[in-house]
Design a protein around this motif. Structure first.
Motif, mmCIF file in Angstrom:
data_model
loop_
_atom_site.group_PDB
_atom_site.id
_atom_site.type_symbol
_atom_site.label_atom_id
_atom_site.label_comp_id
_atom_site.label_asym_id
_atom_site.label_seq_id
_atom_site.Cartn_x
_atom_site.Cartn_y
_atom_site.Cartn_z
ATOM 1 N N ARG A 63 -7.058 9.524 21.127
ATOM 2 C CA ARG A 63 -8.557 9.760 20.615
ATOM 3 C C ARG A 63 -8.968 8.759 19.666
ATOM 4 O O ARG A 63 -10.087 8.583 19.828
ATOM 5 C CB ARG A 63 -8.493 11.214 20.638
ATOM 6 N N TYR A 64 -8.186 8.553 18.696
ATOM 7 C CA TYR A 64 -8.803 7.934 17.409
ATOM 8 C C TYR A 64 -8.915 6.479 18.060
ATOM 9 O O TYR A 64 -9.834 5.812 17.591
ATOM 10 C CB TYR A 64 -7.563 7.791 16.513
ATOM 11 N N PHE A 65 -8.082 5.893 18.765
ATOM 12 C CA PHE A 65 -8.197 4.561 19.295
ATOM 13 C C PHE A 65 -9.567 4.577 19.868
ATOM 14 O O PHE A 65 -10.229 3.488 19.826
ATOM 15 C CB PHE A 65 -7.171 3.979 20.431
ATOM 16 N N GLN A 66 -9.904 5.308 20.791
ATOM 17 C CA GLN A 66 -11.349 5.357 21.519
ATOM 18 C C GLN A 66 -12.361 5.465 20.790
ATOM 19 O O GLN A 66 -13.491 4.874 20.889
ATOM 20 C CB GLN A 66 -11.188 6.103 22.557
ATOM 21 N N ARG A 71 4.525 11.550 14.542
ATOM 22 C CA ARG A 71 3.777 12.269 13.575
ATOM 23 C C ARG A 71 3.153 11.411 12.467
ATOM 24 O O ARG A 71 1.932 11.682 11.882
ATOM 25 C CB ARG A 71 5.150 13.006 12.359
ATOM 26 N N TYR A 72 3.510 10.051 12.267
ATOM 27 C CA TYR A 72 2.658 9.271 11.417
ATOM 28 C C TYR A 72 2.124 8.212 12.151
ATOM 29 O O TYR A 72 1.882 7.087 11.620
ATOM 30 C CB TYR A 72 3.759 8.679 10.563
ATOM 31 N N TRP A 73 1.393 8.520 13.321
ATOM 32 C CA TRP A 73 0.643 7.447 14.084
ATOM 33 C C TRP A 73 -0.502 6.868 13.363
ATOM 34 O O TRP A 73 -0.945 5.875 13.544
ATOM 35 C CB TRP A 73 0.347 8.370 15.605
ATOM 36 N N ARG A 74 -1.169 7.698 12.635
ATOM 37 C CA ARG A 74 -2.308 7.139 11.961
ATOM 38 C C ARG A 74 -2.098 6.079 10.766
ATOM 39 O O ARG A 74 -2.814 5.193 10.720
ATOM 40 C CB ARG A 74 -3.059 8.548 11.138
ATOM 41 N N PRO A 109 0.945 -1.071 -0.015
ATOM 42 C CA PRO A 109 0.004 0.153 -0.006
ATOM 43 C C PRO A 109 0.789 1.273 -0.182
ATOM 44 O O PRO A 109 2.019 1.012 0.409
ATOM 45 C CB PRO A 109 -0.794 -0.131 1.280
ATOM 46 N N HIS A 110 0.338 2.235 -0.303
ATOM 47 C CA HIS A 110 1.223 3.663 -0.474
ATOM 48 C C HIS A 110 0.995 4.355 0.946
ATOM 49 O O HIS A 110 0.956 5.672 0.905
ATOM 50 C CB HIS A 110 0.533 4.315 -1.752
ATOM 51 N N PHE A 111 1.028 4.016 1.844
ATOM 52 C CA PHE A 111 0.940 4.574 3.199
ATOM 53 C C PHE A 111 2.402 5.275 3.411
ATOM 54 O O PHE A 111 3.483 4.911 2.877
ATOM 55 C CB PHE A 111 0.958 3.602 4.544
ATOM 56 N N ARG A 112 2.724 6.349 4.107
ATOM 57 C CA ARG A 112 3.650 6.822 4.333
ATOM 58 C C ARG A 112 4.584 6.182 5.350
ATOM 59 O O ARG A 112 5.934 5.995 5.290
ATOM 60 C CB ARG A 112 3.521 8.225 5.083
ATOM 61 N N ALA A 113 3.938 5.180 6.150
ATOM 62 C CA ALA A 113 4.907 4.257 7.193
ATOM 63 C C ALA A 113 3.675 3.014 7.039
ATOM 64 O O ALA A 113 2.781 3.054 7.008
ATOM 65 C CB ALA A 113 5.179 5.053 8.275
ATOM 66 N N GLY A 145 -0.245 -6.023 19.566
ATOM 67 C CA GLY A 145 1.367 -5.808 19.789
ATOM 68 C C GLY A 145 1.625 -4.338 19.086
ATOM 69 O O GLY A 145 2.432 -3.612 19.504
ATOM 70 N N TYR A 146 1.242 -3.980 17.807
ATOM 71 C CA TYR A 146 1.553 -3.071 17.059
ATOM 72 C C TYR A 146 1.260 -1.737 17.818
ATOM 73 O O TYR A 146 1.877 -0.688 17.844
ATOM 74 C CB TYR A 146 1.178 -3.351 15.633
ATOM 75 N N LEU A 147 -0.127 -1.908 18.130
ATOM 76 C CA LEU A 147 -0.762 -0.523 18.824
ATOM 77 C C LEU A 147 0.033 -0.228 20.058
ATOM 78 O O LEU A 147 0.198 0.758 20.769
ATOM 79 C CB LEU A 147 -2.198 -0.565 18.956
ATOM 80 N N THR A 148 0.265 -1.408 20.869
ATOM 81 C CA THR A 148 0.944 -1.233 22.252
ATOM 82 C C THR A 148 2.494 -0.716 21.895
ATOM 83 O O THR A 148 2.865 0.371 22.644
ATOM 84 C CB THR A 148 1.295 -2.648 22.803
ATOM 85 N N TRP A 149 3.157 -1.117 20.978
ATOM 86 C CA TRP A 149 4.290 -0.488 20.703
ATOM 87 C C TRP A 149 4.331 1.093 20.311
ATOM 88 O O TRP A 149 4.883 1.916 20.555
ATOM 89 C CB TRP A 149 4.938 -1.095 19.499
#
Length: 465
Positions: A283-286, A228-231, A183-187, A263-267
């Motif tokens: 906030r996005y998580f909840q 910066r790239y959490w999303r 996919p073309h995500f930034r990260a 695991g990935y979201l915990t990291w």
């Protein structure tokens, strides 16, 4: 074995510091039939010039260019232009063992596999020290067979490795047949690619050798810009779940995916340092992610990592401030437990020094021999006492580089230079480490001490006096 072509795809963006070593390690591969597709992703440093220089030197290199569209798009472009039966996607700040391509191709050919995974190590870019790599191939999770698939380990196939692209080789036809692309995500784009490949592969094999050295703590890398790239983490996980469902793979791989997501979201939750970015992430998580992933709907035993389960389920039910306060409390308790443990260990060591001593193996030296003890630390001091008490040997003297510090010792400690004047049969090196003893031996023989007279014994068991 026919020398089938291997396509090496390298996305490059502002990697001038480490790019030469990366390219040299690729061109040094023992499998000569390779093509190297370097995709300059709009670099603004000297990377393009470095690539051009290598291209002129080696005809196996092809240089492609695109506007800055990130690593996923660069890898797709390189793969679309590739001609090899096999493909591996390597990163421009890593380097590789000469046998990487040959060993992985051999494994794929021998096992008729779609994917081959190799072992890897980390290298801290700041300190230059090698280290084990969290997320590297976990041999404990491999099934007891040389070739396997998701059906053998459905509950943890995604946990075999992190979702990195660079420690895996693929059969190109398999990727094209299954329409697996980045996919073309930034990260975080490579995890979706890797997990879909794991899910679709009929045969996976592994080479349990370190073939990739991956640099960590690289300031310019995306790993250092997660704030910066959490999303991207959410976009990737949501896209992966949707794609697994679309392909009919999710029912079998649900548990492995849930553990991967937790695991990935915990990291991310534990590594985002900018307060405003963390607030947005939380906030996005909840508001969104918790309803899509429903971590609390699964029992605790469903999770392989209790800590990840604890973090994601607390994020579901606690407000941001309450969550952070809870984490601070836990960290404080952890630090207090660590400090208490360290203090306990130090007290134990001091007690050992008071109550026990290192036993000198008197039987290791012929009776009646004249002995010099080199080194008057803990081992040397105890050995000198044993030699004097046993009376089977004659202690000529103890020597130490820091002899002046032992003015009140029960044995006269003299400078090392006095060895040349002494009459003795054996010189015993009183240190813990074999490596240190060998270094001392080399120094002494260089100063004219006969190697036949030098002895070192691994310090024996500490025994009560």
């Amino acid at each position: 074995m026919d020398k089938k072509k291997v396509s090496v795809v390298v996305p490059v963006y502002n990697a001038e510091t480490y790019l030469p070593q990366c390219m040299e390690s690729i061109l040094a591969q023992t499998w000569g039939n390779i093509e190297v597709l370097c995709v300059d992703d709009g670099s603004t440093d000297g990377s393009a010039g470095i690539l051009e220089s290598f291209r002129k030197q080696d005809g196996r290199i092809r240089l492609l260019r695109q506007a800055h569209r990130y690593a996923g798009a660069a890898r797709n472009l390189g793969f679309d232009e590739s001609q090899g039966e096999y493909v591996i996607f390597l990163d421009a700040d890593d380097f590789f063992e000469p046998g990487l391509a040959e060993k992985m191709v051999s494994a794929i050919e021998e096992k008729n596999a779609d994917i081959c995974i190799c072992q890897s190590r980390g290298l801290d870019a700041g300190t230059g020290k090698e280290h084990s790599l969290a997320g590297a191939l976990n041999p404990d999770l491999l099934p007891e067979k040389d070739v396997f698939s998701k059906k053998d380990i459905p509950g943890h196939i995604f946990q075999l490795t992190a979702g990195w692209a660079w420690d895996k080789m693929y059969r190109s036809g398999f990727l094209r047949e299954k329409h697996i692309r980045f996919p073309h995500f930034r990260a975080a784009e490579d995890q979706l690619f890797v997990d879909l490949a794991y899910g679709e592969a009929q045969a996976v094999t592994a080479v349990k050798e370190v073939l990739v050295t991956h640099r960590t703590q690289v300031p310019a890398s995306l790993e250092s810009k997660k704030d910066r790239y959490w999303r991207c983490a959410y976009e990737m996980l949501e896209a992966e779940k949707a794609e697994l469902e679309k392909r009919g793979l999710f029912p079998l791989l649900e548990r492995s995916f849930v553990n991967r997501a937790a695991g990935y979201l915990t990291w991310n939750a534990c590594s985002i340092t900018a307060p405003d970015c963390f607030s947005e992430f939380y906030r996005y998580f909840q508001q969104t992610a918790a309803g899509r992933f429903r971590f609390s709907a699964y029992p605790p035993e469903y999770y392989q990592d209790p800590f990840a389960y604890e973090i994601v389920t607390k994020m579901e039910r606690l407000g941001e401030k309450e969550f952070l306060c809870d984490r601070i409390r836990q960290l404080n308790e952890t630090v207090a437990d660590r400090d208490a443990y360290v203090e306990e260990v130090l007290l134990y060591v001091e007690q050992l020094k008071r109550e026990k001593h290192w036993r000198f193996p008197v039987e290791g030296i012929p009776e009646g021999s004249r002995v010099i003890v080199y080194g008057y630390g803990d081992v040397g001091r105890d050995w000198c006492e044993d030699i004097r008490r046993a009376k089977a040997l004659e202690l000529v003297m103890a020597v130490d580089k820091h002899y002046e510090a032992y003015g009140d010792a029960s044995v006269k400690v003299r400078p090392v230079e006095e060895i040349k004047k002494a009459k003795y049969d054996y010189l015993v090196i009183a240190v813990y480490s074999r490596k240190t003893a060998e270094e001392v031996r080399d120094i002494l023989t260089g100063e004219g001490v006969s190697p036949e007279k030098i002895r070192w014994f691994a310090p024996g068991e500490r025994v009560k006096e």
